[in-house]
Design a protein around this motif. Sequence first.
Motif, PDB file in Angstrom:
ATOM      1  N   TRP A  63       0.810  -1.216   0.000  1.00  0.00           N
ATOM      2  CA  TRP A  63       0.000   0.000   0.000  1.00  0.00           C
ATOM      3  C   TRP A  63       0.848   1.273   0.000  1.00  0.00           C
ATOM      4  O   TRP A  63       0.333   2.372  -0.032  1.00  0.00           O
ATOM      5  CB  TRP A  63      -0.914   0.030   1.222  1.00  0.00           C
ATOM      6  CG  TRP A  63      -0.149   0.018   2.517  1.00  0.00           C
ATOM      7  CD1 TRP A  63       0.280   1.105   3.248  1.00  0.00           C
ATOM      8  CD2 TRP A  63       0.315  -1.130   3.226  1.00  0.00           C
ATOM      9  NE1 TRP A  63       0.988   0.699   4.359  1.00  0.00           N
ATOM     10  CE2 TRP A  63       1.019  -0.680   4.371  1.00  0.00           C
ATOM     11  CE3 TRP A  63       0.204  -2.502   3.017  1.00  0.00           C
ATOM     12  CZ2 TRP A  63       1.598  -1.549   5.289  1.00  0.00           C
ATOM     13  CZ3 TRP A  63       0.790  -3.369   3.936  1.00  0.00           C
ATOM     14  CH2 TRP A  63       1.473  -2.901   5.048  1.00  0.00           C
ATOM     15  N   THR A  64       2.177   1.123   0.030  1.00  0.00           N
ATOM     16  CA  THR A  64       3.067   2.277   0.091  1.00  0.00           C
ATOM     17  C   THR A  64       3.727   2.517  -1.260  1.00  0.00           C
ATOM     18  O   THR A  64       3.679   1.674  -2.155  1.00  0.00           O
ATOM     19  CB  THR A  64       4.154   2.079   1.160  1.00  0.00           C
ATOM     20  OG1 THR A  64       5.006   0.989   0.778  1.00  0.00           O
ATOM     21  CG2 THR A  64       3.537   1.780   2.514  1.00  0.00           C
ATOM     22  N   ALA A  65       4.340   3.676  -1.389  1.00  0.00           N
ATOM     23  CA  ALA A  65       5.045   4.031  -2.619  1.00  0.00           C
ATOM     24  C   ALA A  65       6.040   5.125  -2.296  1.00  0.00           C
ATOM     25  O   ALA A  65       5.848   5.894  -1.346  1.00  0.00           O
ATOM     26  CB  ALA A  65       4.062   4.524  -3.680  1.00  0.00           C
ATOM     27  N   PRO A  66       7.145   5.222  -3.049  1.00  0.00           N
ATOM     28  CA  PRO A  66       8.049   6.351  -2.861  1.00  0.00           C
ATOM     29  C   PRO A  66       7.269   7.659  -2.987  1.00  0.00           C
ATOM     30  O   PRO A  66       6.486   7.842  -3.913  1.00  0.00           O
ATOM     31  CB  PRO A  66       9.056   6.186  -4.000  1.00  0.00           C
ATOM     32  CG  PRO A  66       9.035   4.730  -4.320  1.00  0.00           C
ATOM     33  CD  PRO A  66       7.614   4.308  -4.107  1.00  0.00           C
ATOM     34  N   THR A  68      -3.613   4.684  16.420  1.00  0.00           N
ATOM     35  CA  THR A  68      -4.095   5.404  15.241  1.00  0.00           C
ATOM     36  C   THR A  68      -3.069   5.321  14.114  1.00  0.00           C
ATOM     37  O   THR A  68      -1.872   5.148  14.365  1.00  0.00           O
ATOM     38  CB  THR A  68      -4.363   6.886  15.580  1.00  0.00           C
ATOM     39  OG1 THR A  68      -3.150   7.475  16.101  1.00  0.00           O
ATOM     40  CG2 THR A  68      -5.458   7.026  16.621  1.00  0.00           C
ATOM     41  N   ALA A  69      -3.551   5.463  12.880  1.00  0.00           N
ATOM     42  CA  ALA A  69      -2.657   5.392  11.727  1.00  0.00           C
ATOM     43  C   ALA A  69      -3.257   6.181  10.576  1.00  0.00           C
ATOM     44  O   ALA A  69      -4.481   6.265  10.435  1.00  0.00           O
ATOM     45  CB  ALA A  69      -2.442   3.939  11.302  1.00  0.00           C
ATOM     46  N   PHE A 112      -5.665  -3.452   8.255  1.00  0.00           N
ATOM     47  CA  PHE A 112      -6.368  -2.412   7.498  1.00  0.00           C
ATOM     48  C   PHE A 112      -5.696  -2.177   6.141  1.00  0.00           C
ATOM     49  O   PHE A 112      -6.347  -2.164   5.094  1.00  0.00           O
ATOM     50  CB  PHE A 112      -6.399  -1.125   8.315  1.00  0.00           C
ATOM     51  CG  PHE A 112      -6.970   0.080   7.613  1.00  0.00           C
ATOM     52  CD1 PHE A 112      -8.241   0.067   7.062  1.00  0.00           C
ATOM     53  CD2 PHE A 112      -6.228   1.260   7.520  1.00  0.00           C
ATOM     54  CE1 PHE A 112      -8.779   1.190   6.426  1.00  0.00           C
ATOM     55  CE2 PHE A 112      -6.746   2.393   6.900  1.00  0.00           C
ATOM     56  CZ  PHE A 112      -8.025   2.356   6.348  1.00  0.00           C
ATOM     57  N   TRP A 113      -4.367  -2.018   6.154  1.00  0.00           N
ATOM     58  CA  TRP A 113      -3.662  -1.629   4.935  1.00  0.00           C
ATOM     59  C   TRP A 113      -3.646  -2.725   3.877  1.00  0.00           C
ATOM     60  O   TRP A 113      -3.751  -2.431   2.675  1.00  0.00           O
ATOM     61  CB  TRP A 113      -2.227  -1.209   5.275  1.00  0.00           C
ATOM     62  CG  TRP A 113      -2.124  -0.047   6.193  1.00  0.00           C
ATOM     63  CD1 TRP A 113      -1.544  -0.025   7.428  1.00  0.00           C
ATOM     64  CD2 TRP A 113      -2.638   1.275   5.966  1.00  0.00           C
ATOM     65  NE1 TRP A 113      -1.654   1.229   7.986  1.00  0.00           N
ATOM     66  CE2 TRP A 113      -2.320   2.053   7.115  1.00  0.00           C
ATOM     67  CE3 TRP A 113      -3.327   1.879   4.931  1.00  0.00           C
ATOM     68  CZ2 TRP A 113      -2.663   3.392   7.234  1.00  0.00           C
ATOM     69  CZ3 TRP A 113      -3.686   3.219   5.043  1.00  0.00           C
ATOM     70  CH2 TRP A 113      -3.353   3.965   6.184  1.00  0.00           C
ATOM     71  N   ALA A 135      -5.014  -2.248   0.140  1.00  0.00           N
ATOM     72  CA  ALA A 135      -4.175  -2.360  -1.059  1.00  0.00           C
ATOM     73  C   ALA A 135      -4.783  -3.321  -2.060  1.00  0.00           C
ATOM     74  O   ALA A 135      -4.775  -3.064  -3.279  1.00  0.00           O
ATOM     75  CB  ALA A 135      -2.772  -2.823  -0.657  1.00  0.00           C
ATOM     76  N   ALA A 136      -5.339  -4.425  -1.575  1.00  0.00           N
ATOM     77  CA  ALA A 136      -5.969  -5.390  -2.470  1.00  0.00           C
ATOM     78  C   ALA A 136      -7.199  -4.802  -3.159  1.00  0.00           C
ATOM     79  O   ALA A 136      -7.444  -5.070  -4.335  1.00  0.00           O
ATOM     80  CB  ALA A 136      -6.332  -6.647  -1.700  1.00  0.00           C
ATOM     81  N   ALA A 137      -7.953  -4.000  -2.424  1.00  0.00           N
ATOM     82  CA  ALA A 137      -9.160  -3.395  -2.990  1.00  0.00           C
ATOM     83  C   ALA A 137      -8.835  -2.379  -4.068  1.00  0.00           C
ATOM     84  O   ALA A 137      -9.648  -2.144  -4.975  1.00  0.00           O
ATOM     85  CB  ALA A 137      -9.979  -2.752  -1.876  1.00  0.00           C
ATOM     86  N   LEU A 138      -7.654  -1.778  -3.971  1.00  0.00           N
ATOM     87  CA  LEU A 138      -7.266  -0.770  -4.965  1.00  0.00           C
ATOM     88  C   LEU A 138      -6.629  -1.412  -6.193  1.00  0.00           C
ATOM     89  O   LEU A 138      -6.365  -0.707  -7.161  1.00  0.00           O
ATOM     90  CB  LEU A 138      -6.293   0.230  -4.328  1.00  0.00           C
ATOM     91  CG  LEU A 138      -6.893   1.110  -3.235  1.00  0.00           C
ATOM     92  CD1 LEU A 138      -5.803   1.939  -2.577  1.00  0.00           C
ATOM     93  CD2 LEU A 138      -7.960   2.026  -3.812  1.00  0.00           C
TER      94      LEU A 138
END
Length: 374
Positions: free
Chosen positions: A322-325, A336-337, A366-367, A371-374
């Motif tokens: 779910w992350t990216a540069p 919390t996040a 959560f993440w 990420a899979a949903a996106l």
Amino acid sequence: MSAQFEPVWHALREKVESGSVPGMVAGIRHAGTTEYFAAGVRTLGKPEKMGTDTPFRVASLSKPVAGALAASMIADGTLAPDDPADVWLPELAFPRVLTSPDAPLESTVPAVHDITVRHLLTLTHGLGAIFGSTPLAQAMNQSGIAPSAIPPAMTHDEFMHRVGRLPLAHQPGARWSYHTGSDILSVLLARAGRAPLHEILAERITAPLAMLGTGFFGDPAGLPTAYRPGPDGLEVLDAPDGVFSREPAFEGLGGGLVSTVPDYMAFLTALSQDTLVPAEQRRLMTSDQLTATQREGMEGMAGPGVSWGWQIAVDTDGGGPWTAPGGYGWTGGMGTAAYVNPSADFIGVLFTQRAMTGPDENFNYFWEPLAAAL
């Protein structure tokens, strides 16, 4: 709610039903559309359910708000990153530095550099969380200024008086150290703005964005109970009528804010769209501001591929699905996040009232489905 994110909401329901988290609220913004979700209860054993407008103690998610507030004041010329901090914080003038981080308090040398606003923004001024029982760690605990989920029980002036009496663990600019610089920055922002911090925060951030549920304390009628894991299960960390239900002695953006998921989503959305602060200041705030040597102080907390901007973590290699540069966000020790991924055009926010057990704990439940949903 759309079917796209139903797997995410299902994962959150399962987390609540497992008993590990009493309740939670989440928000996802993707391609210009925002959805919210709430599950569970505000207090174990009581019927009041979590609502999407429930206020939470956001802990270290206060820090990005500090970064944005400072960026706003830099944009209008109130501050400059390379200003000496002692212009507003004379308690930091002529700092002394320990000969080694675990040295006796009297074993010091003069600081090679003045402490600057930039050092506080990037948490490199030389004093912060110490994971070990050193003389400086003991002195910070005894003085009531050690990093904590609960804000310091003293005024800004008293806090700075106590900070100023202690040496730094590292030379200014040498190494990233967590948290303490955020509370010191909070005092600087109030002094530079010549007003209580809550007034400056309202003027520059919460009022323009209609963040009506965000401030330094919340209504006990709406606050959930904050819990932490204990030997026999969850135990109360802060009750609805506890520390965060009344005006604090110390208004701090190291970890002192109460907010709602829609409010925090509004904050991150405005930040990402460059409508909260000018694009250049937002770019500096949300890009890597550390040298490789400074970043060594982060490795134990954030792992590889993560650095620090102005009061917010930034991804340098996008190691998670779910992350990216160029992505940025952080977590709060009270559970919390939040994360902004510009390349995938999403913002995720998750608030729970279960405190984290340490930096190794994550919110992948959560993440990963997100990420899979996106």
